[in-house]
Design an enzyme around this catalytic site. Structure first.
Site, PDB file in Angstrom:
ATOM      1  N   LYS A  52       0.845  -1.205   0.000  1.00  0.00           N
ATOM      2  CA  LYS A  52       0.000   0.000   0.000  1.00  0.00           C
ATOM      3  C   LYS A  52       0.878   1.253   0.000  1.00  0.00           C
ATOM      4  O   LYS A  52       0.600   2.225  -0.700  1.00  0.00           O
ATOM      5  CB  LYS A  52      -0.963  -0.028   1.200  1.00  0.00           C
ATOM      6  CG  LYS A  52      -2.085  -1.033   0.995  1.00  0.00           C
ATOM      7  CD  LYS A  52      -2.879  -1.367   2.246  1.00  0.00           C
ATOM      8  CE  LYS A  52      -3.848  -2.506   1.931  1.00  0.00           C
ATOM      9  NZ  LYS A  52      -4.581  -2.994   3.099  1.00  0.00           N
ATOM     10  N   GLN A  96      -5.066  -1.829   9.298  1.00  0.00           N
ATOM     11  CA  GLN A  96      -4.831  -3.123   8.651  1.00  0.00           C
ATOM     12  C   GLN A  96      -5.409  -4.270   9.491  1.00  0.00           C
ATOM     13  O   GLN A  96      -5.127  -4.407  10.664  1.00  0.00           O
ATOM     14  CB  GLN A  96      -3.318  -3.331   8.439  1.00  0.00           C
ATOM     15  CG  GLN A  96      -2.967  -4.588   7.667  1.00  0.00           C
ATOM     16  CD  GLN A  96      -3.553  -4.617   6.263  1.00  0.00           C
ATOM     17  OE1 GLN A  96      -3.435  -3.668   5.506  1.00  0.00           O
ATOM     18  NE2 GLN A  96      -4.202  -5.714   5.906  1.00  0.00           N
ATOM     19  N   ASP A 119     -11.555   2.440   3.464  1.00  0.00           N
ATOM     20  CA  ASP A 119     -11.882   1.015   3.286  1.00  0.00           C
ATOM     21  C   ASP A 119     -13.396   0.823   3.118  1.00  0.00           C
ATOM     22  O   ASP A 119     -13.845  -0.241   2.730  1.00  0.00           O
ATOM     23  CB  ASP A 119     -11.424   0.213   4.524  1.00  0.00           C
ATOM     24  CG  ASP A 119     -10.127  -0.537   4.284  1.00  0.00           C
ATOM     25  OD1 ASP A 119      -9.788  -0.762   3.108  1.00  0.00           O
ATOM     26  OD2 ASP A 119      -9.466  -0.895   5.276  1.00  0.00           O
TER      27      ASP A 119
END
Ligand code: NAP
Length: 284
Positions: A52, A96, A119
């Site tokens: 990422k 995460q 997200d």
């Protein structure tokens, strides 16, 4: 043999578009920024976070990493998220997954400001998605839609079967296919006649997390088979849910693992970070 859907190449195209948008924003004095929070030392999570960060560099997004030890407390994490919510240089926040045991991931996600929830896991954004009015598309399912679109695979009117009903993949995947006018069936561990249902799918998306789960017998001739699964085979090599050698003979299109859905997830995260920056600068 099925046509291969090259996720790596399509992700590169998406990222090139994102890079262009980033330079346009920078010309207006706006730099999109992504904060990635990682807790503990899960090796897979470390790889995802590094990828990422690398993608941010590629497209010109500013990124910050917050690596906390596995024994970090919920209070510490909440404090960090609150700080990032207020940070003007941070457009998007990503925690995460998975978090070490003992930490409440759902509670943490609910603390992320919805306009920084790149997200799209916050209940506000999930609700928006359910209504078809989403600001952020959940990254992995949105990546699947892009793969279909780039490959010229029509969703409207097609029977789409999603195996898996998790909050991060299966459910939002089904919602996005529905939004695109697919006729959607969701299968899960209690589904009866799974093979039979799958073998009627024009578009089959597998998000189970079990190597060898989707066999050739489950694939309708000419179907698009999208493999979201990320597993390790007996030799420790990365593989999906689909028995590629079997499905490849029957399917019309197929995604490889690696090089299919995975790179798209990251490309869509980049896209969402730009969306977040625009949102916070009243450009949306
Ligand atoms: P998850 O939360 O474990 O969900 C798995 C789903 O599969 C559940 O809904 C479960 O049903 C269903 N399932 C399990 N056994 C089944 C069976 N025998 N028959 C039918 N359905 C069954 O996993 P997830 O987070 O959605 O992830 C799924 C996979 O995608 C994993 O391999 C993960 O690593 C991968 N993934 C990849 C990406 C990417 O970027 N490529 C991103 C995210 C996840 P129940 O609900 O009934 O238990």
């Amino acid at each position: 043999m099925a046509k291969m859907i090259d996720g790596k190449a399509i992700a590169a195209e998406v990222k090139a578009q994102v890079a262009q948008e980033v330079s346009q924003l920078k010309a207006q004095g706006i730099t999109p920024g992504l904060a990635v929070v990682i807790v503990g030392d899960d090796p897979a999570s470390r790889i995802y976070v590094n990828n990422k960060k690398k993608a941010c560099e590629t497209v010109g997004i500013y990124s910050e990493e917050y690596a906390l030890p596995a024994n970090a407390s919920q209070a510490e994490l909440l404090e960090l998220v609150e700080k990032l919510n207020k940070a003007p240089e941070i457009s998007g926040i990503l925690v995460q997954s998975p978090l070490p045991r003992g930490l409440d991931e759902a509670a943490l996600v609910e603390m992320i400001a919805p306009q920084k929830d790149v997200d799209a896991f916050h209940a506000y954004n999930v609700g928006k998605l359910t209504q078809g009015r989403q600001i952020f598309q959940p990254c992995t399912p949105a990546g699947v839609i892009e793969l279909l679109r780039y490959s010229g695979i029509e969703i409207s009117g097609k029977h789409c079967v999603v195996i898996g009903r998790s909050d991060i993949v299966g459910k939002p995947m089904a919602l996005l296919l529905l939004q695109n006018n697919g006729t959607v069936t969701i299968c899960h561990s209690k589904t009866r006649n799974l093979e039979e249902i799958c073998s009627t799918a024009d578009i089959l998306v597998s998000a189970v997390g079990r190597a060898g789960f989707v066999t050739g017998a489950m694939v309708k001739p000419g179907a698009a088979v999208i493999d979201v699964g990320m597993n390790r085979d007996q030799e420790g090599k990365l593989c999906g849910d689909v028995v590629f050698s079997e499905a490849d003979k029957t399917a019309g299109w197929i995604t490889p693992v690696p090089g299919g859905v995975g790179p798209m997830t990251i490309a869509m995260l980049m896209k969402n970070t730009v969306t977040a920056a625009k949102l916070q600068n009243e450009l949306l």
